[in-house]
Motif scaffolding. Structure first.
Motif, PDB file in Angstrom:
ATOM      1  N   GLU A 182       0.832  -1.210   0.000  1.00 21.68           N
ATOM      2  CA  GLU A 182       0.000   0.000   0.000  1.00 21.68           C
ATOM      3  C   GLU A 182       0.867   1.261   0.000  1.00 21.68           C
ATOM      4  O   GLU A 182       0.607   2.211  -0.731  1.00 21.68           O
ATOM      5  N   PRO A 210     -10.276  -1.690  -2.705  1.00 17.84           N
ATOM      6  CA  PRO A 210     -10.929  -2.629  -1.777  1.00 17.84           C
ATOM      7  C   PRO A 210     -11.541  -3.873  -2.415  1.00 17.84           C
ATOM      8  O   PRO A 210     -11.415  -4.971  -1.838  1.00 17.84           O
ATOM      9  N   ARG A 213      -8.926  -6.818  -2.647  1.00 19.00           N
ATOM     10  CA  ARG A 213      -8.036  -7.152  -1.527  1.00 19.00           C
ATOM     11  C   ARG A 213      -7.878  -8.660  -1.341  1.00 19.00           C
ATOM     12  O   ARG A 213      -6.806  -9.135  -0.971  1.00 19.00           O
ATOM     13  N   ARG A 266      -3.006 -12.057   8.130  1.00 21.56           N
ATOM     14  CA  ARG A 266      -4.054 -11.018   8.158  1.00 21.56           C
ATOM     15  C   ARG A 266      -4.876 -10.985   6.875  1.00 21.56           C
ATOM     16  O   ARG A 266      -5.919 -10.343   6.826  1.00 21.56           O
ATOM     17  N   GLU A 268      -6.708 -10.062   3.706  1.00 24.51           N
ATOM     18  CA  GLU A 268      -7.047  -8.791   3.059  1.00 24.51           C
ATOM     19  C   GLU A 268      -7.021  -7.611   4.026  1.00 24.51           C
ATOM     20  O   GLU A 268      -7.178  -6.462   3.610  1.00 24.51           O
ATOM     21  N   HIS A 269      -6.810  -7.873   5.314  1.00 24.67           N
ATOM     22  CA  HIS A 269      -6.700  -6.786   6.288  1.00 24.67           C
ATOM     23  C   HIS A 269      -5.242  -6.443   6.617  1.00 24.67           C
ATOM     24  O   HIS A 269      -4.986  -5.673   7.541  1.00 24.67           O
ATOM     25  N   TRP A 271      -3.179  -4.514   5.337  1.00 27.31           N
ATOM     26  CA  TRP A 271      -2.733  -3.128   5.136  1.00 27.31           C
ATOM     27  C   TRP A 271      -3.599  -2.131   5.885  1.00 27.31           C
ATOM     28  O   TRP A 271      -3.489  -0.931   5.668  1.00 27.31           O
ATOM     29  N   ASP A 272      -4.482  -2.624   6.773  1.00 28.39           N
ATOM     30  CA  ASP A 272      -5.280  -1.713   7.595  1.00 28.39           C
ATOM     31  C   ASP A 272      -4.376  -0.941   8.550  1.00 28.39           C
ATOM     32  O   ASP A 272      -4.580   0.243   8.801  1.00 28.39           O
ATOM     33  N   HIS A 273      -3.391  -1.635   9.105  1.00 23.44           N
ATOM     34  CA  HIS A 273      -2.386  -1.028   9.987  1.00 23.44           C
ATOM     35  C   HIS A 273      -1.043  -1.651   9.624  1.00 23.44           C
ATOM     36  O   HIS A 273      -0.972  -2.843   9.354  1.00 23.44           O
TER      37      HIS A 273
END
Length: 314
Positions: A182, A210, A213, A266, A268-269, A271-273
């Motif tokens: 990202e 999105p 992902r 993680r 598809e999540h 790159w959330d944090h």
């Protein structure tokens, strides 16, 4: 003519650089004996400064789109050649390379191979195939593994141990790419091979959107698996190192291996944090690595390197 800065001053500046630029490497470097530790700092300072010049960053933070990439490349290449020639550069990080090269019999081709990695980015190069991806990983990280091995006292002629050191750099970079998809996308970069993107049927330039992902997660899982294979190979090189060097290497392998595994877990999540390892996690890996280093001859018996793994250029 620049006045000759003292080695102690350059080492102190290099230590400051690694402390600001990479808490993981700074922690692992403390496990080396003093001469190796200082050489690791000197090498890090040069690599970090080259990276910062090329990407318009400050100690790896705040990457921007640079408009004068060829000029930046020419400057860092010229200063690197000065350092390799044993000349005082007057820029602490490049004088760090001068000292490092003189003290370790560093093959000059390794330093030049790293500069080639920055040249690939300056040309806005993108990997087309998986093989291209490995070529890039070698130039920006695998070759750093080779240079770190030399910092640890590995003979520059010991190609097999250098291959294992390169493998660790490859593992680190693959984990970094998976984690930073990202962040790279924000500055117009993508290190996922074009063939992989086509295989997953991404619309051009849309891999971070999105709706895609879950497809992206398939590719980062693949990258984490490739990183794990390189890491396993690298661990087999540790019996060639002293206990303290093996301890540092295995600590770094644990810390960076966790990054790749966490990104994959993680999905598809991822790159959330930003994926990081906490101080307590780092401590856990360092403790585990001490046991692994003590038993390295048993845990990691040297076998022939996996012929399926990509091999660095000679």
């Amino acid at each position: 003519m620049h006045p000759l800065p003292s080695r102690e001053a350059i080492v102190a500046t290099a230590h400051e650089s690694i402390s600001r630029g990479s808490k993981s490497f700074a922690a692992a470097s403390l496990l080396f004996d003093k001469p190796t530790r200082e050489r690791a700092w000197l090498l890090y300072a040069w690599c970090r400064r080259c990276d910062d010049i090329a990407d318009g960053q400050d100690h790896g933070h705040g990457m921007t789109v640079v408009e004068d990439a060829p000029a930046r490349l020419a400057a860092l290449s010229a200063m690197t050649e000065q350092a390799l020639a044993g000349e005082v550069v007057g820029e602490p990080a490049f004088d760090a390379l001068r000292i490092f090269a003189a003290e370790t019999r560093l093959p000059k081709r390794f330093a030049r191979d790293l500069i080639e990695g920055f040249a690939l980015d300056a040309r806005e190069w993108r990997p087309r195939s998986e093989n291209d991806l490995y070529k890039y990983c070698y130039h920006v990280a695998g070759v750093v593994g080779c240079m770190m091995a030399i910092a640890m006292g590995v003979d520059p002629e010991d190609e097999d141990t250098l291959d294992r050191a390169c493998d660790l750099g490859m593992a680190f970079q693959l984990a970094n790419i998976a984690r930073d998809v990202e962040e790279d996308d924000r500055v117009g970069r993508c290190y996922l091979p074009e063939e992989w993107l086509v295989e997953m049927d991404f619309p051009p330039g849309q891999h971070m959107k999105p709706p895609f992902r879950s497809r992206l997660a398939v590719l980062t899982k693949r990258m984490a698996d490739r990183a794990a294979a390189f890491e396993a190979s690298a661990r087999e090189g540790t019996p060639a190192l002293s206990f303290r060097s093996a301890w540092a290497v295995l600590s770094a392998a644990g810390i960076y291996g966790a990054i790749g595994r966490t990104v994959a877990a993680r999905g598809e999540h991822a790159w959330d944090h930003r994926v990081t390892t906490s101080g307590m996690q780092k401590l856990g890996f360092i403790v585990t690595a001490a046991r692994e280093a003590a038993q390295r001859d048993t845990l990691y018996p040297r076998t022939a390197r996996d012929a399926r793994l990509w091999t660095r250029p000679r």
